[in-house]
Enzyme design. Structure first.
Site, PDB file in Angstrom:
ATOM      1  N   CYS A 274       0.884  -1.071   0.050  1.00  0.00           N
ATOM      2  CA  CYS A 274       0.256  -0.198   0.055  1.00  0.00           C
ATOM      3  C   CYS A 274       1.342   1.603   0.398  1.00  0.00           C
ATOM      4  CB  CYS A 274      -1.220   0.277   1.270  1.00  0.00           C
ATOM      5  SG  CYS A 274      -3.061   0.486   0.615  1.00  0.00           S
TER       6      CYS A 274
ATOM      7  N   GLY B 132      -5.789  -0.051   8.955  1.00  0.00           N
ATOM      8  CA  GLY B 132      -4.640  -0.408   8.088  1.00  0.00           C
ATOM      9  C   GLY B 132      -5.055   0.194   6.320  1.00  0.00           C
ATOM     10  N   CYS B 133      -4.014  -0.306   5.880  1.00  0.00           N
ATOM     11  CA  CYS B 133      -4.107   0.189   3.639  1.00  0.00           C
ATOM     12  C   CYS B 133      -6.168  -0.052   4.150  1.00  0.00           C
ATOM     13  CB  CYS B 133      -3.605  -1.171   2.988  1.00  0.00           C
ATOM     14  SG  CYS B 133      -3.628  -0.911   1.567  1.00  0.00           S
ATOM     15  N   PHE B 134      -6.026   0.924   3.081  1.00  0.00           N
ATOM     16  CA  PHE B 134      -7.726   1.106   3.063  1.00  0.00           C
ATOM     17  C   PHE B 134      -8.707   0.084   2.083  1.00  0.00           C
ATOM     18  CE2 PHE B 134      -6.373   5.602   1.536  1.00  0.00           C
ATOM     19  CZ  PHE B 134      -5.968   5.490   0.710  1.00  0.00           C
ATOM     20  N   TRP B 135      -7.878  -0.457   1.334  1.00  0.00           N
ATOM     21  CA  TRP B 135      -7.333  -1.458   0.124  1.00  0.00           C
ATOM     22  C   TRP B 135      -8.613  -2.421   0.112  1.00  0.00           C
ATOM     23  CZ3 TRP B 135      -2.524  -1.791  -2.308  1.00  0.00           C
ATOM     24  CH2 TRP B 135      -1.551  -0.228  -3.192  1.00  0.00           C
TER      25      TRP B 135
END
Length: 215
Positions: free
Chosen positions: A17, A44-47
């Site tokens: 990310c 954390g990573c929004f993906w």
């Protein structure tokens, strides 16, 4: 030290990310529709967080963006510089007649590891911190109750470190971040980091998922 060694390898392998492409074509931030409510979380990573929350029954839309900091209208590069105070976050638009804030909050704590302080997996820094926002005193009480319950059940080997803070502002991320997970399933980071998190979430929240994800 063990975690550092492990994630050095992950960084090299997954280039995650933190190494997303640049470009400041920002997504539009929709207004809630009549009868719709909004909740905001960072984990954390929004993906993967965006994908997980979008799979819940009653969730109509999830926007990836930035919240919890002081810089107005930040870019991905701004947030990655660790100078804005923002965390990668998701804004969840949901139907309270179908899903409650309490159910959303509970799901959030199973969509990431809320015991990791200022990192999630291979992604390190305050922009990846676990943070939950409340808009009313009732929502704050719900979040604290959920944390107390999960801690008491010892679902995680360590205590939850999620920040519980009042909501102030949310800024939509660049368009390329929106729905990123489903568009890049074959990318090493998505396959090796994001997908295991989504699969774990589906197992934990199976009863709350939309029918197409209950498999």
């Amino acid at each position: 030290m063990k975690r550092t060694i492990l994630y050095v390898a992950c960084f090299i392998l997954f280039a995650g990310c933190v190494n997303a492409q640049s470009g400041n074509d920002f997504a539009a931030l929709p207004k809630p529709k009549p009868g719709e409510e909004v909740a905001t979380f960072g984990g954390g990573c929004f993906w993967s967080m965006s994908e997980a929350m979008s799979e819940l029954k009653g969730v109509n839309k999830v926007i990836s963006g930035y919240s919890g900091g002081t810089t107005k209208n930040p870019s991905y590069e701004d947030v990655s510089s660790k100078t804005t105070g923002h965390a990668e976050s998701v804004q969840v638009y949901y139907d309270p007649k179908v899903i409650s804030f309490a159910t959303l909050a509970n799901a959030f704590f199973f969509a990431h590891n809320p015991t990791e302080l200022n990192y999630q997996g291979p992604d390190e820094g305050t922009e990846y911190r676990s943070i939950a926002f409340y808009r009313t005193p009732e929502e704050k009480a719900v979040l604290l109750d959920v944390i107390k319950k999960i801690n008491s059940e010892k679902h995680y080997p360590a205590a939850i470190v999620t920040q519980v803070v009042p909501f102030k502002a949310f800024y939509a991320a660049e368009k390329y971040h929106q729905g990123y997970y489903r568009l890049h399933l074959d990318e090493p980071y998505i396959a090796g980091v994001s997908t295991p998190k989504v699969m774990k979430f589906r197992k934990a929240e199976k009863a709350e998922l939309k029918p197409e994800f209950q498999r």
